[in-house]
Design an enzyme around this catalytic site. Structure first.
Site, PDB file in Angstrom:
ATOM      1  N   LEU A 139       0.810  -1.215   0.000  1.00  0.00           N
ATOM      2  CA  LEU A 139       0.000   0.000   0.000  1.00  0.00           C
ATOM      3  C   LEU A 139       0.850   1.274   0.000  1.00  0.00           C
ATOM      4  CD1 LEU A 139      -2.869  -1.028   2.454  1.00  0.00           C
ATOM      5  CD2 LEU A 139      -3.067  -0.636  -0.009  1.00  0.00           C
TER       6      LEU A 139
ATOM      7  N   ARG B 190      -7.952 -13.261  15.730  1.00  0.00           N
ATOM      8  CA  ARG B 190      -7.510 -11.929  16.121  1.00  0.00           C
ATOM      9  C   ARG B 190      -6.078 -12.002  16.650  1.00  0.00           C
ATOM     10  NH1 ARG B 190      -8.238  -6.921  14.768  1.00  0.00           N
ATOM     11  NH2 ARG B 190     -10.140  -6.153  15.767  1.00  0.00           N
TER      12      ARG B 190
ATOM     13  N   GLU C 129     -13.435   3.908  15.254  1.00  0.00           N
ATOM     14  CA  GLU C 129     -12.483   4.808  15.907  1.00  0.00           C
ATOM     15  C   GLU C 129     -12.539   6.211  15.315  1.00  0.00           C
ATOM     16  OE1 GLU C 129     -10.300   4.444  18.490  1.00  0.00           O
ATOM     17  OE2 GLU C 129     -11.004   2.420  18.952  1.00  0.00           O
TER      18      GLU C 129
ATOM     19  N   TYR D 145      -4.461   6.536  14.488  1.00  0.00           N
ATOM     20  CA  TYR D 145      -5.162   5.527  13.693  1.00  0.00           C
ATOM     21  C   TYR D 145      -6.537   6.034  13.276  1.00  0.00           C
ATOM     22  CZ  TYR D 145      -7.897   1.307  12.741  1.00  0.00           C
ATOM     23  OH  TYR D 145      -8.728   0.375  12.165  1.00  0.00           O
TER      24      TYR D 145
ATOM     25  N   SER E 288     -13.710   2.663  10.188  1.00  0.00           N
ATOM     26  CA  SER E 288     -13.640   2.201  11.576  1.00  0.00           C
ATOM     27  C   SER E 288     -14.456   3.077  12.518  1.00  0.00           C
ATOM     28  CB  SER E 288     -12.175   2.197  12.034  1.00  0.00           C
ATOM     29  OG  SER E 288     -12.068   2.004  13.421  1.00  0.00           O
TER      30      SER E 288
END
Length: 326
Positions: free
Chosen positions: A57, A186, A129, A151, A127
């Site tokens: 990326l 996870r 967040e 983030y 997200s």
């Protein structure tokens, strides 16, 4: 046979999505950075027919090559530096991958399609967040963003860039604003897995204490396997849009500890858990809970796995894994 390109395919979501799409008959291409990723065997187990492509990326040219090789109908951008706590210590690389990476892959689609971006359907992993210091409870698609971590800021950039390409270039570009979603796949650095594995280790006599930060923080936790179905449903809609994906329930770290330790036969976890102020975030998010009514109405999506069942599933997997290792 539809063709899909997945970035972040070696992560929790990437593996569940590859498994899900394989069951639907997709030809799947997964973007990986380097051939020595230790999670490649796990990806091949869940999606044996997957084609793995080298790409990054951080590198636009590699993304354009991946587009030309895979010729995708759908692109799922799940790649990110996704551990929130790390983002304060590595804000620059978090921004380059999690924010600018979205721009680069949108640019790669634009180059690949010769500016006819509607030919490829794009999903961006946004997200919860992004909501950060929340302006309303519960949070929905129209709730203002106020991110409280590098983030969260990076994810907000990627989200708005996705909207911008949809509005400016006619891209079939969508975002799923996913609230916390967990599973036995996870990573061990995330608090849910830290708790479930810690409880299992304490029960097996392999660990005496579990050190955590803020026990009062509350999150809306769901099962990652349910959430990748929402990702797919989002891209099947003829009209591109953004969707909150959440359970609508909130639980604290204390609730998480109650269930995890109870599963291993320990009712009073306070003897085994130590709080360390150094693990508190510089700016924490205390209450995240999503309103997924838009996804329910438009997509017919709803979560299947309940919070207790999710945590018990993770504890059982950790116990089995540790016992195999023993």
């Amino acid at each position: 046979m539809p063709r899909a390109l997945i970035t972040g395919v070696t992560g929790q979501d990437g593996m569940y999505l590859a498994e899900f799409l394989a069951a639907k008959g997709y030809e799947i291409f997964g973007l990986i950075h380097g051939q020595n990723n230790p999670r490649i065997p796990a990806v091949r187990r869940v999606a044996p027919s997957i084609h793995l492509l080298d790409g990054d990326l951080l590198d636009l040219r590699s993304l354009i090559r991946a587009m030309e090789t895979s010729q995708p109908d759908e692109v799922y951008n799940l790649g990110a530096i996704s551990f929130v706590g790390l983002s304060w210590r590595q804000a620059e690389i978090t921004s380059e991958v999690t924010a600018m990476g979205v721009l680069r892959i949108l640019e790669a689609i634009q180059v690949h399609t010769h500016n006819d971006m509607s030919r490829v359907r794009f999903y961006q992993a946004s997200s919860s967040e992004m909501f950060g210091n929340v302006h309303e409870v519960p949070q929905r698609e129209t709730t203002a963003f106020h991110p409280r971590s590098p983030y969260g800021v990076a994810k907000t950039f990627g989200h708005y860039m996705t909207v911008n390409y949809r509005e400016s270039y006619g891209a079939h570009a969508c975002s799923g604003i996913l609230f916390n979603h967990e599973s036995p796949r996870r990573g061990h650095e995330f608090v849910t897995r830290k708790v479930t594995r810690g409880a299992a280790r304490v029960a097996l006599g392999l660990q005496k204490r579990l050190t955590l930060g803020n026990l009062e923080a509350r999150r809306d936790w769901g099962f990652a396997g349910d959430y990748v179905e929402a990702m797919w449903l989002i891209l099947q809609e003829d009209q591109a849009d953004d969707y909150v994906v959440a359970t609508g329930e909130t639980h604290s770290i204390r609730d998480l500890l109650d269930i995890a330790f109870s599963r291993v036969g320990i009712e009073d976890w306070t003897r085994y858990v130590v709080q360390d102020a150094r693990l508190f975030r510089p700016a924490d998010v205390n209450l995240l809970v999503g309103d997924a009514s838009h996804a329910r109405a438009r997509l017919g999506w709803k979560p299947r796995v309940k919070f207790r069942d999710l945590i018990e599933m993770m504890v059982d997997d950790d116990l089995a894994d540790l016992q195999r290792g023993a």
